[in-house]
Design a protein around this motif. Structure first.
Motif, short mmCIF file in Angstrom:
data_model
loop_
_atom_site.label_atom_id
_atom_site.label_comp_id
_atom_site.label_asym_id
_atom_site.label_seq_id
_atom_site.Cartn_x
_atom_site.Cartn_y
_atom_site.Cartn_z
N ALA A 23 0.94 -1.19 0.08
CA ALA A 23 -0.08 0.12 -0.07
C ALA A 23 0.89 1.17 -0.02
CB ALA A 23 -0.85 0.17 1.05
N ALA A 24 0.16 2.44 -0.13
CA ALA A 24 1.13 3.73 -0.07
C ALA A 24 0.86 4.37 1.23
CB ALA A 24 0.35 4.67 -1.23
N LEU A 25 1.62 5.14 1.60
CA LEU A 25 1.51 6.10 3.08
C LEU A 25 0.22 6.39 3.08
CD1 LEU A 25 5.01 7.72 2.74
CD2 LEU A 25 4.52 6.13 4.34
N PRO A 26 -0.18 6.77 4.25
CA PRO A 26 -1.41 7.59 4.70
C PRO A 26 -1.52 8.67 4.09
CG PRO A 26 -0.49 6.54 6.65
CD PRO A 26 0.50 6.33 5.78
N SER A 27 -2.71 9.32 3.67
CA SER A 27 -2.54 10.74 2.95
C SER A 27 -3.19 11.70 4.22
CB SER A 27 -3.86 10.55 2.01
OG SER A 27 -5.05 10.26 2.61
N PHE A 28 -3.27 12.85 3.84
CA PHE A 28 -3.90 13.81 4.67
C PHE A 28 -5.10 13.47 5.28
CE2 PHE A 28 -1.12 17.23 2.09
CZ PHE A 28 0.07 16.60 2.94
N ASP A 29 -6.11 12.92 4.36
CA ASP A 29 -7.37 12.86 4.86
C ASP A 29 -7.49 11.54 5.69
OD1 ASP A 29 -8.44 14.83 3.49
OD2 ASP A 29 -8.68 13.70 1.59
N THR A 30 -6.49 10.40 5.30
CA THR A 30 -6.75 9.03 6.04
C THR A 30 -6.03 8.94 7.41
OG1 THR A 30 -4.82 7.97 4.80
CG2 THR A 30 -7.18 7.95 3.92
N PRO B 123 -4.54 1.00 -3.84
CA PRO B 123 -5.45 1.38 -5.14
C PRO B 123 -6.67 0.88 -5.16
CG PRO B 123 -3.11 0.24 -5.67
CD PRO B 123 -3.17 0.38 -4.24
N ALA B 124 -7.59 1.59 -5.72
CA ALA B 124 -8.96 1.19 -5.75
C ALA B 124 -9.37 -0.24 -6.14
CB ALA B 124 -9.65 2.26 -6.48
N ASP B 125 -8.67 -0.81 -7.08
CA ASP B 125 -8.94 -2.11 -7.57
C ASP B 125 -8.16 -3.31 -6.70
OD1 ASP B 125 -6.29 -1.72 -8.38
OD2 ASP B 125 -6.60 -2.17 -10.59
N THR B 126 -7.32 -2.97 -5.61
CA THR B 126 -6.73 -3.97 -5.06
C THR B 126 -7.59 -5.09 -4.27
OG1 THR B 126 -5.04 -2.40 -4.22
CG2 THR B 126 -5.21 -4.45 -2.78
N ARG B 127 -7.32 -6.29 -4.60
CA ARG B 127 -8.26 -7.45 -4.36
C ARG B 127 -6.94 -8.43 -3.90
NH1 ARG B 127 -12.44 -5.80 -2.20
NH2 ARG B 127 -13.03 -7.84 -2.08
N LEU C 84 4.62 -1.37 11.82
CA LEU C 84 4.01 -2.44 11.27
C LEU C 84 2.72 -1.79 10.44
CD1 LEU C 84 3.45 -5.89 12.87
CD2 LEU C 84 2.29 -5.09 11.00
N TYR C 85 3.09 -1.68 9.15
CA TYR C 85 2.11 -1.25 8.15
C TYR C 85 2.02 -1.81 7.01
CZ TYR C 85 0.27 3.37 10.04
OH TYR C 85 -0.46 4.33 10.64
N ALA C 86 1.12 -1.62 6.21
CA ALA C 86 1.21 -2.19 4.88
C ALA C 86 2.01 -1.44 3.88
CB ALA C 86 -0.32 -1.96 4.26
N HIS C 87 2.46 -0.12 3.97
CA HIS C 87 3.51 0.77 3.09
C HIS C 87 4.61 0.03 3.56
CE1 HIS C 87 3.18 3.56 6.70
NE2 HIS C 87 4.37 3.55 6.59
N ASN C 88 4.91 -0.60 4.63
CA ASN C 88 6.34 -1.15 4.86
C ASN C 88 6.26 -2.52 4.72
OD1 ASN C 88 7.68 1.15 5.81
ND2 ASN C 88 6.72 1.17 7.91
N THR C 89 5.45 -3.21 3.97
CA THR C 89 5.26 -4.49 3.56
C THR C 89 5.33 -4.62 2.05
OG1 THR C 89 3.62 -4.87 5.38
CG2 THR C 89 3.90 -6.56 3.68
#
Length: 428
Positions: free
Chosen positions: A293-300, A307-311, A341-346
């Motif tokens: 995943a990507a880093l958190p955004s200002f909003d999140t 990505p919107a299509d991630t499955r 421990l984050y998805a952006h570090n995975t």
């Protein structure tokens, strides 16, 4: 025409974001001409030491960055900005944090690399706070009023002057990402417990640097060839302080983590860089791996962005969950709290192989069977639970027992959560 000139010429009307880094010593009053629309104001990299008392006229302002300036006090006027939720004053000279500077909607406060010795009790009134970055200051204690920060999820305390972690901190129901390395605590909280034999140095002269692979808060990673025939990745650290802590702490943790199938292997510390830059040399991960995943955004704020299509297939999800639980158990067996421990570090493959990286927030703690040790592991279990929940949301074949495990990992009662060995057993 540069941005400041365009601002003064009235050419930025309607702007929602403004970035000014041009040696400013005073706040340009023309910024108020954008009051009806401006939401993000970035004044990082100037020479400012104050902000106007009527800053609250920027009624739509949500995000304010004033890092790398010359502030000695967090400006009280920002507390009157009614919609301000994210504030960044990293790398200034701030000693004082007045209560008046703490606004009611503050979610994300960055005060890294300053000179702060104490926080006001009113910090506990920031009930929406989710992320609080305090690494690289002079704090000797935290106000007990922070027990009221029931939504606080990420806290960076590295490189301060804390003699211990307060007991109440380990009971916060939402806390998931905690870093404390580089404080004058007892030895078990500050030094590696077991380096697993990885302590080699890699000479700069033995490396042939190639293309840049990526860049994070703490450093730049490039591909290189070692000793003429071995592809490696080289991480060069940017400076003495990051948002998470210091490069020295990160390197110690990477080395102490040892070997595990779900870790990127460390070849050794870099020595002999011409500019004295600190670095690590690691195995080069294959191109089949990508960022989960990507880093958190200002909003999140505290949640990664996918990505919107991630499955994910059920098999891949289960493989990743098992791998992440196994490597987390390995780290905690060595008294290492990853802290990020984050998805952006995975890194992961479509088949479910995964690697945990980025030890910038890692910290040590004693394996003494204490309640403190149990709580520290279970704080990280909550981070795993959030990570697992994000994957479950993107899988069409979720098993009920996975949902039950995820709920157990994120429950608010810290010590009621499973430890990582329990998590492994539940996924077996």
């Amino acid at each position: 025409m540069d941005t400041l000139a365009r601002l003064k010429a009235g050419q930025l009307a309607g702007s929602t974001r403004l970035d000014l880094a041009c040696g400013l010593t005073e706040f340009p009053r023309e910024i108020f001409d954008l009051a009806d629309t401006l939401e993000v104001l970035n004044l990082t990299g100037n020479a400012l030491s104050s902000l106007p008392q009527d800053l609250h006229r920027l009624t739509r302002l949500k995000i304010l960055f004033c890092s790398s300036n010359q502030f000695t006090e967090l400006p009280a006027c920002i507390g009157r900005c009614e919609n301000l939720s994210m504030v960044g004053f990293k790398s200034n000279r701030i000693r004082q944090v007045p209560a008046a500077a703490l606004g009611p909607k503050l979610r994300w406060l960055i005060l890294t690399d300053n000179c702060i010795e104490a926080l006001p009790d009113e910090i506990g009134d920031c009930q929406l706070m989710q992320k609080f970055m305090l690494a690289g200051n002079r704090l000797t204690q935290l106000p007990a009023s922070m027990t009221k920060l029931q939504k606080l999820e990420l806290l960076r305390l590295s490189a301060n002057r804390l003699a211990a972690l307060p007991d109440w901190l380990l009971t916060l129901p939402s806390l998931a990402w905690l870093a404390w390395a580089g404080n004058p605590m007892s030895a078990d909280y500050t030094t590696p417990h077991d380096e697993d034999g990885i302590s080699a140095d890699v000479a700069w002269a033995e490396l042939q640097m190639e293309q840049k692979l990526g860049e994070g808060a703490s450093g730049i990673i490039s591909q290189a060839v070692w000793r003429g025939d071995t592809p490696v990745a080289v991480k060069l650290y940017k400076g003495d302080m990051t948002s998470d802590g210091t490069p020295l702490n990160e390197m110690n943790a990477c080395i102490a983590a040892g070997l595990h199938p779900n870790l990127i292997r460390v070849e050794g510390k870099l020595k002999g860089h011409p500019q004295g830059v600190a670095g690590l040399v690691m195995e080069l991960v294959g191109p089949e791996f990508g960022n989960l995943a990507a880093l958190p955004s200002f909003d999140t704020c505290s949640r990664d962005v996918y990505p919107a299509d991630t499955r994910f297939s059920a098999d891949a999800l289960l493989a990743m969950a098992r791998g992440m639980a196994a490597v987390a158990a390995h780290l905690h067996h060595h008294g290492i709290n990853h802290g990020d421990l984050y998805a952006h570090n995975t890194l992961y493959t479509a088949q479910g192989q995964c690697l945990l990286g980025d030890f910038g927030a890692a910290s040590f703690y004693p394996q003494d069977g204490s309640q403190t040790a149990a709580a520290l592991q279970r704080i990280e279990v909550r981070a795993f639970g959030i990570w697992l929940g994000e994957l479950l949301e993107r899988c069409d074949e979720v098993q009920p027992q996975w949902q039950a495990l995820q709920h157990a990992c994120v429950q608010p009662d810290v010590l009621a959560r499973p430890d990582f060995h329990d998590v492994i057993a539940a996924l077996a």
